[in-house]
Write a protein that holds these residues in place. Structure first.
Motif, PDB file in Angstrom:
ATOM      1  N   LEU A   1      28.730  53.721  39.277  1.00 18.68           N
ATOM      2  CA  LEU A   1      28.300  52.411  39.744  1.00 18.68           C
ATOM      3  C   LEU A   1      28.791  51.315  38.795  1.00 18.68           C
ATOM      4  O   LEU A   1      29.360  50.313  39.223  1.00 18.68           O
ATOM      5  CB  LEU A   1      26.776  52.375  39.850  1.00 18.68           C
ATOM      6  N   TRP A   2      28.585  51.533  37.503  1.00 17.15           N
ATOM      7  CA  TRP A   2      29.010  50.535  36.521  1.00 17.15           C
ATOM      8  C   TRP A   2      30.528  50.436  36.446  1.00 17.15           C
ATOM      9  O   TRP A   2      31.075  49.348  36.237  1.00 17.15           O
ATOM     10  CB  TRP A   2      28.435  50.871  35.144  1.00 17.15           C
ATOM     11  N   LEU A   3      31.183  51.583  36.621  1.00 19.64           N
ATOM     12  CA  LEU A   3      32.639  51.540  36.631  1.00 19.64           C
ATOM     13  C   LEU A   3      33.145  50.696  37.793  1.00 19.64           C
ATOM     14  O   LEU A   3      34.075  49.905  37.650  1.00 19.64           O
ATOM     15  CB  LEU A   3      33.197  52.969  36.739  1.00 19.64           C
ATOM     16  N   GLY A   4      32.510  50.860  38.953  1.00 22.69           N
ATOM     17  CA  GLY A   4      32.903  50.051  40.102  1.00 22.69           C
ATOM     18  C   GLY A   4      32.673  48.581  39.873  1.00 22.69           C
ATOM     19  O   GLY A   4      33.504  47.741  40.229  1.00 22.69           O
ATOM     20  N   ILE A   5      31.521  48.247  39.261  1.00 18.07           N
ATOM     21  CA  ILE A   5      31.232  46.837  38.969  1.00 18.07           C
ATOM     22  C   ILE A   5      32.264  46.274  38.005  1.00 18.07           C
ATOM     23  O   ILE A   5      32.785  45.167  38.196  1.00 18.07           O
ATOM     24  CB  ILE A   5      29.807  46.699  38.391  1.00 18.07           C
ATOM     25  N   LEU A   6      32.596  47.047  36.980  1.00 12.67           N
ATOM     26  CA  LEU A   6      33.574  46.583  36.008  1.00 12.67           C
ATOM     27  C   LEU A   6      34.943  46.393  36.651  1.00 12.67           C
ATOM     28  O   LEU A   6      35.687  45.466  36.291  1.00 12.67           O
ATOM     29  CB  LEU A   6      33.668  47.570  34.843  1.00 12.67           C
ATOM     30  N   GLN A   7      35.265  47.276  37.593  1.00 13.22           N
ATOM     31  CA  GLN A   7      36.534  47.126  38.281  1.00 13.22           C
ATOM     32  C   GLN A   7      36.578  45.830  39.087  1.00 13.22           C
ATOM     33  O   GLN A   7      37.583  45.109  39.105  1.00 13.22           O
ATOM     34  CB  GLN A   7      36.793  48.329  39.185  1.00 13.22           C
ATOM     35  N   VAL A   8      35.464  45.555  39.785  1.00  9.60           N
ATOM     36  CA  VAL A   8      35.398  44.314  40.563  1.00  9.60           C
ATOM     37  C   VAL A   8      35.492  43.099  39.650  1.00  9.60           C
ATOM     38  O   VAL A   8      36.260  42.161  39.899  1.00  9.60           O
ATOM     39  CB  VAL A   8      34.098  44.278  41.396  1.00  9.60           C
ATOM     40  N   VAL A   9      34.710  43.119  38.550  1.00  6.81           N
ATOM     41  CA  VAL A   9      34.737  42.001  37.607  1.00  6.81           C
ATOM     42  C   VAL A   9      36.120  41.868  36.980  1.00  6.81           C
ATOM     43  O   VAL A   9      36.640  40.761  36.802  1.00  6.81           O
ATOM     44  CB  VAL A   9      33.658  42.180  36.525  1.00  6.81           C
ATOM     45  N   GLY A  10      36.734  42.991  36.662  1.00  8.46           N
ATOM     46  CA  GLY A  10      38.064  42.962  36.063  1.00  8.46           C
ATOM     47  C   GLY A  10      39.086  42.330  36.972  1.00  8.46           C
ATOM     48  O   GLY A  10      39.921  41.529  36.527  1.00  8.46           O
ATOM     49  N   ARG A  11      39.030  42.692  38.269  1.00  3.41           N
ATOM     50  CA  ARG A  11      39.979  42.102  39.201  1.00  3.41           C
ATOM     51  C   ARG A  11      39.765  40.592  39.320  1.00  3.41           C
ATOM     52  O   ARG A  11      40.724  39.811  39.343  1.00  3.41           O
ATOM     53  CB  ARG A  11      39.840  42.757  40.579  1.00  3.41           C
ATOM     54  N   ARG A  12      38.506  40.191  39.387  1.00  5.93           N
ATOM     55  CA  ARG A  12      38.225  38.760  39.507  1.00  5.93           C
ATOM     56  C   ARG A  12      38.620  38.018  38.229  1.00  5.93           C
ATOM     57  O   ARG A  12      39.125  36.896  38.270  1.00  5.93           O
ATOM     58  CB  ARG A  12      36.752  38.537  39.822  1.00  5.93           C
ATOM     59  N   LEU A  13      38.359  38.644  37.082  1.00  4.41           N
ATOM     60  CA  LEU A  13      38.730  38.025  35.819  1.00  4.41           C
ATOM     61  C   LEU A  13      40.240  37.886  35.707  1.00  4.41           C
ATOM     62  O   LEU A  13      40.747  36.859  35.233  1.00  4.41           O
ATOM     63  CB  LEU A  13      38.184  38.850  34.657  1.00  4.41           C
ATOM     64  N   LEU A  14      40.965  38.895  36.158  1.00  2.00           N
ATOM     65  CA  LEU A  14      42.423  38.818  36.136  1.00  2.00           C
ATOM     66  C   LEU A  14      42.920  37.689  37.032  1.00  2.00           C
ATOM     67  O   LEU A  14      43.812  36.921  36.654  1.00  2.00           O
ATOM     68  CB  LEU A  14      43.026  40.156  36.580  1.00  2.00           C
ATOM     69  N   ALA A  15      42.331  37.574  38.212  1.00  2.00           N
ATOM     70  CA  ALA A  15      42.728  36.508  39.130  1.00  2.00           C
ATOM     71  C   ALA A  15      42.430  35.138  38.530  1.00  2.00           C
ATOM     72  O   ALA A  15      43.251  34.212  38.615  1.00  2.00           O
ATOM     73  CB  ALA A  15      42.013  36.665  40.467  1.00  2.00           C
ATOM     74  N   MET A  16      41.246  34.999  37.900  1.00  8.48           N
ATOM     75  CA  MET A  16      40.891  33.736  37.272  1.00  8.48           C
ATOM     76  C   MET A  16      41.846  33.406  36.123  1.00  8.48           C
ATOM     77  O   MET A  16      42.261  32.259  35.949  1.00  8.48           O
ATOM     78  CB  MET A  16      39.449  33.776  36.759  1.00  8.48           C
TER      79      MET A  16
END
Length: 453
Positions: A68-83
């Motif tokens: 679950l946390w890995l998935g959240i980190l993946q989502v946050v990572g993608r958004r952070l990369l886009a930002m």
């Protein structure tokens, strides 16, 4: 789905089915538990899908909560990369905007000056023998022909509003502004206002006003003139029938702190300039009274020899407070009569260190207001570094080498703020999702209750 095995998809479908099955069992009691469980299941669906693409299966079992946390980190990572990519592109576009020129904050071109101050009502000349003066002269002024904000025509109207009846127009390295202003004054204010054309000889060593000339003086090295180049320029002005006034020595010699050098490099001494044949000195520029130069000239004029002229100048580039006026007693209000008094060094001055009060406030430029959001954003990125360009040479270059200081702490903190912002966004996004799911569950249960009734 490309890259996802059928076995992995089957495991996802089985996990989703188990969620639905558990919803209908007694293990989930009450709407709040149902809302929490469904929200967790929906939150993890992205994790299971990402795991399926990697050939792994995630479930809601306690042993796999790390997924679950890995998935959240993946989502946050993608958004952070886009930002990060967005901010980087924005910075590349904005920083040149911050360093660009030509975005004027105010619309000076629309200004008019229908008021007039009277300095003679409250000030007396430094030299009491000139108390019967009839000329108030601004000896140093700029227009849009060089780096001023007022057109030559506006400058004439502005000078009248500031209590003058004569002005010497001295644009940087050109007489075009002075000639244009002179023509306007002759047409608009014949016999009432006098313009004396000139230019400000501007480079990395000295600024001097060449007054009462009708041609631009171009001799020697224009950016870093040698002593011989400056002497040639002085001689050329005299050949044209003009005078040479050395400008704002305190401003020229003031140290640029970060660069550690004077604003103008290797400025000639007063004695050298007198020896080369200059005719006088500007002892008041804007609100700065150059007392050492004034004392030097006064002491020299009290002895035998060629008298030196004392001049003042507003150095106006845009409408501002007036502090000083050169005064003299001319036989007539004409260029020749005024120049005769100046040549004879028969000048004095009025000086008010407080200055008069501005009567006209310019309106904002519509172009600036349209670009202001971008300009202010560009200024934000400008906090990451400081650029020291030194004094402009007025020949397309600067007199000192650029120094750029990058602020690593600011950049590092900005990255941390970016990460914190991405995490905060994800948290708010998930909380809003939970609230929405809870509301949907309450509506669904209320509908079921009404149907059973």
């Amino acid at each position: 789905m490309s890259g996802v095995s059928s076995a992995a998809l089957d495991s996802i479908h089985e996990a989703d089915a188990s969620i639905v099955e558990l919803e209908n069992t007694e293990k989930i009691k009450g709407p709040l538990q149902r809302w929490w469980f469904v929200s967790k299941g929906r939150l993890c669906s992205g994790c299971r899908l990402a795991g399926a693409a990697l050939g792994k299966t995630y479930s809601m079992q306690p042993t796999n909560r790390n997924a679950l946390w890995l998935g959240i980190l993946q989502v946050v990572g993608r958004r952070l990369l886009a930002m990060s990519v967005f901010v980087a592109v924005l910075a590349v576009l904005m920083v040149p905007l911050q360093n660009s020129v030509g975005i004027e904050t105010f619309n000076f071109g629309a200004m008019s000056f229908d008021w007039e101050t009277s300095p003679r009502d409250s000030l007396v000349p430094f030299d009491p023998s000139l108390s019967n003066y009839n000329v108030l002269l601004d000896g140093h002024a700029h227009t849009t022909v060089s780096d001023g904000r007022l057109s030559p025509e506006q400058l004439v109207d502005y000078s009248i509003a500031q209590g003058c009846n004569a002005v010497i127009v001295t644009d940087h390295n050109t007489v075009r502004g002075g000639l244009r202003a002179e023509q306007y004054a002759k047409t608009r204010y014949p016999g009432e206002f006098v313009v004396i054309p000139g230019m400000e000889y501007s480079n990395c060593r000295i600024h001097m006003n060449f007054i009462n000339i009708n041609a631009t003086v171009k001799v020697g090295n224009r950016e870093f003139p040698s002593d011989e180049d400056m002497q040639l320029a002085i001689n050329r002005v005299h050949e044209l029938g003009g005078l040479v006034i050395v400008n704002h020595i305190p401003w020229s010699n003031r140290t640029l702190e970060r660069l550690g050098t004077p604003r103008l490099l290797n400025h000639p001494s007063i004695e050298s300039l007198i020896r080369w044949g200059v005719d006088g000195f500007e002892i008041i520029n804007q609100a700065t009274f150059d007392l050492p130069t004034f004392q030097h000239v006064r002491a020299r004029n009290s002895s035998a020899g060629r008298p030196l002229i004392l001049m003042t100048g507003s150095d106006v580039h845009k409408p501002n407070t007036a502090f000083a006026w050169t005064v003299l007693r001319a036989k007539t209000l004409s260029k020749d009569a005024i120049m005769e008094e100046i040549r004879g060094a028969r000048t004095s001055f009025l000086f008010d260190p407080t200055g008069n009060r501005a009567k006209t406030i310019p309106a904002y430029s519509s172009r600036y207001l349209a670009l202001a959001p971008l300009v202010e954003l560009a200024d934000y990125f400008g906090t990451f570094y400081d650029r020291y360009s030194g004094q402009y040479s007025f020949h397309g270059t600067h007199c000192q080498r650029d120094i750029v200081d990058f602020h690593g702490l600011s950049v590092g903190c900005f990255v941390l703020y970016l990460i914190a912002g991405a995490l905060l966004f994800e948290l708010v996004y998930q909380v809003l999702g939970l609230v929405a799911n809870f509301a949907k569950e309450r509506i669904r249960r209320r509908g079921v209750t009404v149907g059973q009734a």
